[in-house]
Design an enzyme around this catalytic site. Structure first.
Site, PDB file in Angstrom:
ATOM      1  N   SER A  45       0.827  -1.213   0.000  1.00  0.00           N
ATOM      2  CA  SER A  45       0.000   0.000   0.000  1.00  0.00           C
ATOM      3  C   SER A  45       0.862   1.265   0.000  1.00  0.00           C
ATOM      4  O   SER A  45       0.356   2.360  -0.230  1.00  0.00           O
ATOM      5  CB  SER A  45      -0.948  -0.001   1.199  1.00  0.00           C
ATOM      6  OG  SER A  45      -0.219  -0.034   2.402  1.00  0.00           O
ATOM      7  N   HIS A  46       2.147   1.129   0.243  1.00  0.00           N
ATOM      8  CA  HIS A  46       3.040   2.280   0.204  1.00  0.00           C
ATOM      9  C   HIS A  46       4.205   2.091  -0.756  1.00  0.00           C
ATOM     10  O   HIS A  46       5.188   2.809  -0.700  1.00  0.00           O
ATOM     11  CB  HIS A  46       3.567   2.614   1.606  1.00  0.00           C
ATOM     12  CG  HIS A  46       2.482   3.072   2.523  1.00  0.00           C
ATOM     13  ND1 HIS A  46       1.817   2.221   3.362  1.00  0.00           N
ATOM     14  CD2 HIS A  46       1.901   4.286   2.682  1.00  0.00           C
ATOM     15  CE1 HIS A  46       0.898   2.900   4.028  1.00  0.00           C
ATOM     16  NE2 HIS A  46       0.919   4.142   3.634  1.00  0.00           N
ATOM     17  N   ASP A 186      -4.713   0.640   1.275  1.00  0.00           N
ATOM     18  CA  ASP A 186      -5.361  -0.675   1.232  1.00  0.00           C
ATOM     19  C   ASP A 186      -6.799  -0.570   0.727  1.00  0.00           C
ATOM     20  O   ASP A 186      -7.295  -1.491   0.073  1.00  0.00           O
ATOM     21  CB  ASP A 186      -5.307  -1.328   2.618  1.00  0.00           C
ATOM     22  CG  ASP A 186      -3.899  -1.817   2.955  1.00  0.00           C
ATOM     23  OD1 ASP A 186      -3.202  -2.299   2.041  1.00  0.00           O
ATOM     24  OD2 ASP A 186      -3.493  -1.712   4.126  1.00  0.00           O
TER      25      ASP A 186
END
Lengths: 335, 335
Positions: A45-46, A186
């Site tokens: 998600s990053h 997410d």
């Protein structure tokens, strides 16, 4: 179609993208390593998922990729950095040596970053401090997307809170948790993949509970984790990350004129503690003792352990990436 | 049958109980005020309900009610207190002026208390700092009664984490939350009243989920709040409250030879930040702005607001107490 890419190669590719879209070499290097570390450690998600957001923020002039952060040494244990509308990670890099030296001399120190953009996870910021024997705590607020407990509309950001500590004969103990029920990244990934969200994650535009990630992203909002307790911690993150540093609250900035910009313009607080001033046995040995007790109680996966496992795998086998994602990154590097 | 008692009268009665059971005058005064404040503010799980536990801990020699805490000034921003097997609140009282002065001079300071007993809430410890314009964070571990996420048996205590901050033209913003799903005192109160527990609060002696408070207390254990996130924060509380201070972890002390003792023998960490070193508008004004935004978003009850409301009521009407409880306290004062 999936392939793999070596860490150094991914860093190089991401650097090219940042340079192509207007950052200087220092910022390109810092952000490329940060983003590649997330992808390498399975913090998807990053990871590269965030690159279009970085690029849009740069292209629309919302963030200054060439800003020179200014360090302000204001007290024996308190330093500040004005990121000057640049990235928080570059401000941290500029202030970290002073903050470390203060914590070693005084026992604890604050690094308060303001006027900064943060679009990544917090663990890459603080894990290095634990490797130098320090305890690190960090909080960063983001953009209004999370409803306070007992409220009806978004005020807080996803507002992560992170902690890192040295452990004898072991990797540092690091956790990094969104105080929203989920990280925004997410939710975006779930929307893209057509997945539903777990219960109690978010509300739709009418404030009604929903498990549809698109409804959360499109006028809805996230809830905090753990009810009123998570909401209290999220509020603390606003106070520490913005009110104390001099940055914006998550609900204060207006990026509507910067279509596609995704980097929240807020502040970040880091607290460093030198545990060698504590009494009794060495901190890192005691930390090892706690972990041993947790494992004896049946804990099979410690906080951060999944990242460490994936890191070990990708060090050996390379970082998995789809041909499609790789092609998109290569396009961004020349677009 | 219910009556009321004035705050000062309750403090006097509790002082007598502490003195009767072997504390010195300073400790009696500190603990009596602390306990009466909890009762006054509706924090019943840490009010007079706790008195038999204090008395048993004193009577069995588990805690030293006459200990003289020793303050150690170890670095410009780091002070420690060896509570010498006495109460944490007395150690805090001894060290607080030094910790405040360090935070004002250096921007931030640590007060690390070890070899200490803590049976109360954390908010009475930190609210006074916020009234002096400081931000305060505190963590205290307790006794093994909470299962780490993904574990099978208790390792952590209820491990509260608390935060206090000044707010312009308003009461300080203070929250104090057990990182277990519930506070132990609330489980005990539910057991006494025959109430059931909310879902996801605890497990029985076989590690199976239960909503029976007696099953939790009798060989079972609590769960952490908010799943793995609350568990991570509880782990942090062990590391800060015990490993950093030099106190015991929640699973380390053995009080089996002290029947009825209820005061966990651990450590407590307090961090003080002087927000006047931050950039931008005054912190307390910014905090007021955040609260205003939360209220505009529909939040009708801010963290700590219930305590403030009950405090206002009891200031006017006295503190409600049953005749039975009052008689028990009077008996404890001469027993």
């Amino acid at each position: 179609m999936s392939t793999t890419i070596a860490y150094a190669e991914l860093v190089g590719l991401l650097e090219k993208i940042f340079l192509r879209h207007g950052t200087d070499r220092v910022v390109a290097s810092i952000l490329a390593e940060n983003c590649a570390m997330c992808e390498r450690d399975g913090a998807y998600s990053h990871g590269i998922f965030r690159m279009p957001g970085y690029v849009a923020s740069l292209n629309t002039g919302w963030v200054d990729g060439r800003a020179t952060p200014e360090v302000e040494d204001v007290a024996p244990s308190f330093c500040r950095v004005d990121a000057r509308n640049g990235f928080a990670q570059a401000a941290l890099a500029r202030g970290r040596d002073l903050a470390i030296s203060k914590s070693r001399q005084a026992g604890i120190s604050v690094l308060a970053i303001r006027n900064s953009h943060h679009l990544s996870a917090l663990w890459p910021d603080i894990e290095p401090f634990a490797r130098e024997g320090l305890i690190a705590i960090s909080a960063v607020n983001s953009f209004a997307c999370t409803v306070p407990f007992d409220g009806k509309s978004a005020v807080f950001g996803t507002n992560p809170f992170a902690f890192a500590a040295p452990v004898e004969n072991s990797e540092p103990m690091v956790f990094d948790l969104a105080t929203s029920a989920m990280a925004n990244g997410d939710v975006q990934i779930a929307a893209r993949k057509g997945h539903t969200l777990p219960p109690d994650s978010g509300v739709d535009g009418d404030g009604k509970p929903t498990n549809d990630p698109r409804a959360v992203l499109d006028g809805g909002a996230l809830l905090t984790f753990g009810g009123y307790k998570g909401s209290s911690i999220s509020m603390m993150v606003e106070l520490l990350g913005a009110a104390l540093t001099g940055g914006h609250f998550s609900f204060e900035f207006d990026w509507s004129g910067h279509q596609g910009a995704q980097t929240p313009h807020t502040g970040q607080l880091i607290i460093l503690i030198d545990p060698s001033y504590g009494a009794g046995e060495a901190f890192d040995r005691r930390a090892h003792g706690l972990i041993t007790a947790m494992q004896a109680a049946g804990v099979s996966r410690l906080p951060g352990q999944r990242r460490a496992e994936i890191r070990a795998q990708t060090a050996q086998n390379g970082i998995p990436i789809t041909e499609e994602d790789l092609a998109s990154l290569r396009t961004l590097a020349i677009a």
